[in-house]
Design an enzyme around this catalytic site. Sequence first.
Site, PDB file in Angstrom:
ATOM      1  N   LYS A   1       0.781  -1.320  -0.110  1.00  0.00           N
ATOM      2  CA  LYS A   1       0.114   0.051  -0.118  1.00  0.00           C
ATOM      3  C   LYS A   1       0.769   1.300   0.056  1.00  0.00           C
ATOM      4  CE  LYS A   1      -3.785  -2.607   2.014  1.00  0.00           C
ATOM      5  NZ  LYS A   1      -4.088  -3.291   3.158  1.00  0.00           N
TER       6      LYS A   1
ATOM      7  N   GLN B   1      -4.983  -2.179   9.519  1.00  0.00           N
ATOM      8  CA  GLN B   1      -4.810  -3.506   8.817  1.00  0.00           C
ATOM      9  C   GLN B   1      -5.292  -4.603   9.922  1.00  0.00           C
ATOM     10  OE1 GLN B   1      -3.111  -3.739   5.740  1.00  0.00           O
ATOM     11  NE2 GLN B   1      -3.965  -5.720   6.051  1.00  0.00           N
TER      12      GLN B   1
ATOM     13  N   ASP C   1     -11.643   2.642   4.067  1.00  0.00           N
ATOM     14  CA  ASP C   1     -11.873   1.115   3.700  1.00  0.00           C
ATOM     15  C   ASP C   1     -13.141   0.863   4.079  1.00  0.00           C
ATOM     16  OD1 ASP C   1     -10.667  -1.259   2.616  1.00  0.00           O
ATOM     17  OD2 ASP C   1     -10.221  -1.902   4.559  1.00  0.00           O
TER      18      ASP C   1
END
Length: 293
Positions: A54, A98, A121
């Site tokens: 990322k 994450q 996200d």
Amino acid sequence: MPANIIDGRQLARRIQDEIKRAVAEQKTETGTTPGLGVVLVGDDPASAMYVRMKRRACERAGLRSEAQLLPAASTQAEVENAVRAFNCNPDIHGILVQLPLPDHIDEEAVLNEISLAKDVDGIHPVNLGRLGMRGREPTFTPATPTGVMALIEETGQSIDGKTAVVIGRSNIVGLPAALLLTNANATVTICHSRTRDLPAVVKRADIVVAAIGRPEHVKGDWIKPGAIVIDVGSNSLPDPASEKGYRYVGDVEFEAARELAGYITKVPGGVGPMTITMLLSNTLKAAQGAVNG
Ligand code: NAP
């Protein structure tokens, strides 16, 4: 005739080029560089690799990226504080936690801390809830399922009225993919580990999204002729013939499924590159939103 391959790498490159142009434009016009903040807790090698990928993608597209790397033994308060620090940081427009987090951390409480405007996200319970409610708009939708939708759209086939089967019901992939397909007017069946006669359910589907995490679990002869098959699975298998000693395969038996499907994604080179791309796209949107108020 073998299925057309939906090339995730090519589509991702095309979209990332557009993002790069838009980021450069935004910098020139407003002086703002879109920024992504990543919280990684612990030293899981796969998670660390995803975070590195990322960061590199951000660099390529001209976005800023900052990571808070916390030890596995971090407390709940320390993880939540890392999210709060990004919430308050005007240079950070998108936040990614994450997953998975270590077992002793309350994941929902951490995700609840993410500012809705920075939830690139789409994993905040409010955003996920809005995705499932009629007449509500989430600020952002989760990156992987949003990438799945872009890959289906790339076929040029209409989703409206089609029969779709999503295998897997996780919060980050299966469930939101099913909601996005429902919102696009597909008739959706969600399958999971307790589904009876999975082959029969899959055989009825015009669109199959496999997000199980089991190598080649979906057999080629389950696929309805002409179906669109999107393989989210990413499973590493030992492979002494490969330089790395392993290779990645999806959840679908690719070669056999390709004989029957109309369109199919590969692993690697399908959903993976799209996940990162959607994250960049959402971060750019978050930065544009911050600039435009
Ligand atoms: P997960 O949280 O482990 O969920 C797996 C789902 O598969 C669960 O809902 C489970 O059912 C279901 N399942 C397990 N065994 C099954 C079986 N025999 N038959 C039918 N369903 C079964 O995994 P995830 O996070 O959603 O990820 C799924 C896969 O996608 C993994 O390979 C992951 O690495 C990959 N992934 C790829 C990307 C990418 O960018 N390429 C991003 C995210 C994930 P239950 O709910 O009943 O347990």
